[in-house]
Enzyme design. Structure first.
Site, short mmCIF file in Angstrom:
data_model
loop_
_atom_site.label_atom_id
_atom_site.label_comp_id
_atom_site.label_asym_id
_atom_site.label_seq_id
_atom_site.Cartn_x
_atom_site.Cartn_y
_atom_site.Cartn_z
N ASN A 42 0.83 -1.20 0.00
CA ASN A 42 0.00 0.00 0.00
C ASN A 42 0.87 1.25 0.00
OD1 ASN A 42 0.61 -0.86 2.67
ND2 ASN A 42 -0.99 0.43 3.52
N ILE A 43 0.44 2.24 -0.78
CA ILE A 43 1.17 3.50 -0.91
C ILE A 43 0.18 4.63 -0.63
CG2 ILE A 43 2.47 5.00 -2.47
CD1 ILE A 43 3.47 2.46 -3.87
N GLU A 44 0.45 5.36 0.44
CA GLU A 44 -0.49 6.39 0.88
C GLU A 44 -0.04 7.78 0.43
OE1 GLU A 44 -0.91 5.66 5.11
OE2 GLU A 44 -2.13 3.87 4.72
N CYS A 53 -4.15 0.55 -2.35
CA CYS A 53 -3.95 -0.70 -1.61
C CYS A 53 -2.90 -1.60 -2.26
CB CYS A 53 -5.25 -1.47 -1.53
SG CYS A 53 -6.52 -0.69 -0.53
N GLU A 55 -3.06 -4.86 -2.91
CA GLU A 55 -3.60 -5.80 -3.91
C GLU A 55 -3.73 -5.14 -5.27
OE1 GLU A 55 -4.71 -4.98 -0.92
OE2 GLU A 55 -6.28 -6.34 -0.24
N CYS A 88 -10.34 -4.69 1.07
CA CYS A 88 -11.39 -3.67 1.05
C CYS A 88 -12.32 -3.89 -0.15
CB CYS A 88 -10.79 -2.27 1.03
SG CYS A 88 -10.21 -1.75 -0.60
N CYS A 91 -10.85 -3.11 -3.66
CA CYS A 91 -9.96 -4.17 -4.18
C CYS A 91 -10.77 -5.37 -4.65
CB CYS A 91 -8.95 -4.59 -3.13
SG CYS A 91 -7.65 -3.37 -2.89
N1 THU Z 1 -5.10 -1.63 2.75
C1 THU Z 1 -4.54 -2.46 1.81
O1 THU Z 1 -3.53 -2.13 1.19
N2 THU Z 1 -5.14 -3.65 1.58
C2 THU Z 1 -6.18 -4.15 2.30
O2 THU Z 1 -6.61 -5.28 2.05
C3 THU Z 1 -6.78 -3.34 3.39
C4 THU Z 1 -6.32 -1.95 3.48
C5 THU Z 1 -4.42 -0.36 3.06
C6 THU Z 1 -5.10 0.90 2.63
C7 THU Z 1 -4.49 1.91 3.58
O3 THU Z 1 -3.23 2.32 3.07
C8 THU Z 1 -4.24 1.12 4.85
O4 THU Z 1 -4.26 -0.26 4.47
C9 THU Z 1 -5.26 1.36 5.95
O5 THU Z 1 -6.55 1.23 5.45
#
Ligand code: THU
Length: 132
Positions: A42-44, A53, A55, A88, A91
């Site tokens: 995940n890259i915010e 996310c 995935e 989520c 995804c």
């Molecule tokens: N996130 C994912 O990358 N995959 C998931 O299956 C659940 C959530 C990330 C999104 C965000 O960067 C962080 O987790 C918190 O929600």
């Protein structure tokens, strides 16, 4: 490749997470029939909704290398959750279009818990192109 090996690779991918806002790192590993593996984390962003996310990063990365649904064998996702991580809704929707409906998806946590599922189980009655 064994499911535990793919999960280990997803765990390594998790180290590449950029998640300073949620502090919740997720890793993904997407295995292809030719043996190649695409990583995702995940890259915010400071503008929170722009975050992506693990995935989706993995499957978009594979797509950009010319891989499609027919090439994918399995997907592993790992996060620091009490139970195996639950992808989520966004995804699930993306995977329902780009990942084989019945291919194994290994959801895991750092405690070694694993849930094996599929996108047809994670997103029944999905909206798809036939609805357009
Ligand atoms: N996130 C994912 O990358 N995959 C998931 O299956 C659940 C959530 C990330 C999104 C965000 O960067 C962080 O987790 C918190 O929600």
């Amino acid at each position: 490749m064994k499911k535990h090996d793919l999960i280990e690779i997803a765990l390594k991918a998790r180290e590449l997470s950029y998640s300073p806002y949620s502090r919740f790192a997720v890793g993904a590993a997407l295995l292809c029939k030719d043996g190649s593996i695409y990583l995702g984390a995940n890259i915010e962003n400071a503008s929170y909704p722009l975050s992506m996310c693990a995935e989706r990063n993995a499957i978009y990365y594979a797509h950009m290398e010319g891989k499609t649904k027919v090439d994918f064998v399995a997907l592993a996702v790992v996060g620091d959750t009490e139970m195996p991580i639950s992808p989520c809704g966004a995804c699930r929707q993306v995977l329902s279009e780009l990942f084989p409906l019945d291919a194994p998806i290994y959801l895991a946590n750092l405690l070694g818990d694993i849930r094996e599922t599929s996108i047809e189980e994670l997103l029944p009655f999905a909206f798809d192109s036939s609805d357009l």
